[in-house]
Design a protein around this motif. Structure first.
Motif, mmCIF file in Angstrom:
data_model
loop_
_atom_site.group_PDB
_atom_site.id
_atom_site.type_symbol
_atom_site.label_atom_id
_atom_site.label_comp_id
_atom_site.label_asym_id
_atom_site.label_seq_id
_atom_site.Cartn_x
_atom_site.Cartn_y
_atom_site.Cartn_z
ATOM 1 N N GLY A 1 -1.015 6.851 2.259
ATOM 2 C CA GLY A 1 -1.584 7.310 3.514
ATOM 3 C C GLY A 1 -1.017 8.656 3.924
ATOM 4 O O GLY A 1 -0.064 9.163 3.337
ATOM 5 N N LEU B 1 -5.257 6.239 -1.837
ATOM 6 C CA LEU B 1 -4.410 5.100 -1.510
ATOM 7 C C LEU B 1 -4.219 4.245 -2.759
ATOM 8 O O LEU B 1 -5.106 4.178 -3.614
ATOM 9 C CB LEU B 1 -5.044 4.257 -0.398
ATOM 10 C CG LEU B 1 -5.451 4.986 0.870
ATOM 11 C CD1 LEU B 1 -6.005 3.982 1.887
ATOM 12 C CD2 LEU B 1 -4.309 5.772 1.454
ATOM 13 N N GLU C 1 0.829 -1.191 0.000
ATOM 14 C CA GLU C 1 0.000 0.000 0.000
ATOM 15 C C GLU C 1 0.874 1.254 0.000
ATOM 16 O O GLU C 1 1.995 1.251 0.495
ATOM 17 C CB GLU C 1 -0.894 0.063 1.254
ATOM 18 C CG GLU C 1 -1.733 -1.155 1.506
ATOM 19 C CD GLU C 1 -1.067 -2.146 2.447
ATOM 20 O OE1 GLU C 1 -1.775 -3.005 3.003
ATOM 21 O OE2 GLU C 1 0.179 -2.067 2.614
#
Length: 130
Positions: free
Chosen positions: A9, A20, A6
């Motif tokens: 953020g 994201l 990921e």
């Protein structure tokens, strides 16, 4: 070894936006995978926020959202790279937490249950405060 990662953020004020992104290791196709975003707030279980099914034979995939984020979050898949994005708008303090990307191959429709997913990222922190 399959892994997902990921990114994106950060910290925003209420009403702000973040995007994201979820990428996968080489050799693992996100086009053939259902992707879901889960949020985990301190002291709480992971909750499914949005998911996107694996693509069908027409290249189409379908999304589902938790009621709390419908109309504010949008999950999409990049047509070239397969990277899955979660566009979050109108962020609220209750949206804060660690967001995890999870993948499972060939799932249509997608679901928002954590136990259905096989591959997980390490998470990215989202903070919403004034």
């Amino acid at each position: 070894q399959v892994y997902v990662v990921e990114s994106g953020g950060g910290s925003v004020q209420p009403g702000g936006s973040l995007r994201l992104s979820c990428r996968a290791s080489s050799g693992f196709s996100l086009f053939n995978s259902a992707i879901s975003w889960f949020r985990q707030a301190p002291g709480k279980n992971r909750e499914g926020m949005a998911c996107l099914s694996s693509s069908d034979n027409r290249g189409m995939s379908f999304a589902d959202y938790a009621d709390a984020v419908k109309g504010r979050f949008t999950i999409t898949r990049d047509a070239d790279t397969g990277t899955v994005h979660l566009q979050m708008t109108g962020l609220k303090p209750e949206d804060a937490g660690v967001y995890y990307c999870a993948a499972r191959q060939v799932m249509r429709p997608c679901v928002l249950y954590a136990y259905e997913y096989d591959f997980w990222g390490q998470g990215t922190q989202v903070t919403v405060s004034s």
